[in-house]
Design a protein around this motif. Structure first.
Motif: not given
Length: 279
Positions: A91-96, A106-109, A81-86, A198-203
């Protein structure tokens, strides 16, 4: 559905029960991804990486550090959950499409770090980890005759709890804030929704579910290797929730069942066709 879950271990042989167990794990991961994509509108292509984080974390804590396996799984969920939040910060600035590319990074890293395994910390230079048999408070999953059935009970209980937890999330103010962000984030902010939270909690919540699926995959299969957590896995999970229906917990379940069963049924059909043709 409840009746079917109870009946399955009595009517399926070990092979099909192993398929059912993998489906139950996929259900947990798909439900988690649907929280992020279907209910919050934040696309992610990093599920394979987050599955790996959950798997490796749980195994290292339980097998190397001696932490009881259920507790190790819980820590793996929290760490994922912590890694996903990072990785959700973009997502705070980007969409779509731009957010999709960021989560693909993140997958590649994560995959790159696991494959390189600097210093042999993860696998000791072997490239894989053999996982000890699941045990807790004197109970240990048995051998071949009961292995699949015992794991089925464990996974079925956890899958049901995961589905119930996801359903209940969207009956709370937090869950409704997720849906408000999905529908129109500017309007949501205007009525008092904290978009950052909301966005970070969802992640975090979504990644926690996926981390649980990854940890269970490791302990069930009793081996951990990077090949099990590639980009193909991320795409498969995204396909599950799209096929089942975005923004639907039941849809995530049905999508996981369909996408997990489809390759198996195709293989069975091709094997039967070849046998029939040879006959």
């Amino acid at each position: 559905m409840g009746v079917l879950l109870v009946v399955l271990p009595f009517v399926l042989d070990n092979y099909w029960l192993s398929i059912a167990n993998l489906i139950l794990i996929a259900v947990i991961g798909a439900v988690g991804l649907n929280i992020l994509v279907g209910y919050t509108g934040q696309i992610s292509l990093g599920q394979g990486g987050f599955l790996a984080v959950g798997a490796y974390t749980s195994v290292i804590l339980s097998d190397r550090m001696g932490i009881p396996t259920p507790l190790a799984i819980l820590f793996a969920v929290l760490f994922t959950a912590v890694v996903g939040t990072f990785f959700g910060l973009p997502g705070l600035r980007l969409k779509g499409l731009y957010l999709a590319i960021a989560t693909l990074a993140s997958q590649q890293i994560i995959e790159f770090l696991i494959r390189r395994d600097y210093g042999g910390f993860l696998t000791g230079g072997l490239g894989y980890i053999n996982v000890e048999r699941f045990s807790f408070l004197g109970f240990e999953v048995g051998g071949r005759d009961v292995f699949e059935k015992q794991w089925y009970v464990i996974l079925a209980v956890l899958a049901v709890l995961a589905v119930m937890a996801a359903r209940n999330i969207f009956r709370t103010g937090l869950g409704r804030s997720f849906m408000a962000v999905r529908d129109q984030d500017i309007a949501a902010e205007a009525i008092g929704v904290n978009l950052t939270r909301a966005k970070l909690t969802a992640f975090a919540v979504s990644s926690g579910f996926v981390g649980l699926a990854g940890a269970l995959t490791a302990h069930y299969t009793e081996t951990v290797t990077w090949e099990a957590f590639t980009l193909n896995v991320s795409i498969m999970y995204l396909a599950m929730i799209i096929v089942g229906g975005l923004g639907s917990i039941a849809g995530a379940v049905y999508g996981a069942v369909f996408m997990s069963l489809l390759p198996v049924l195709i293989r069975e059909y091709r094997a039967g066709y070849r046998d029939h043709g040879m006959a």
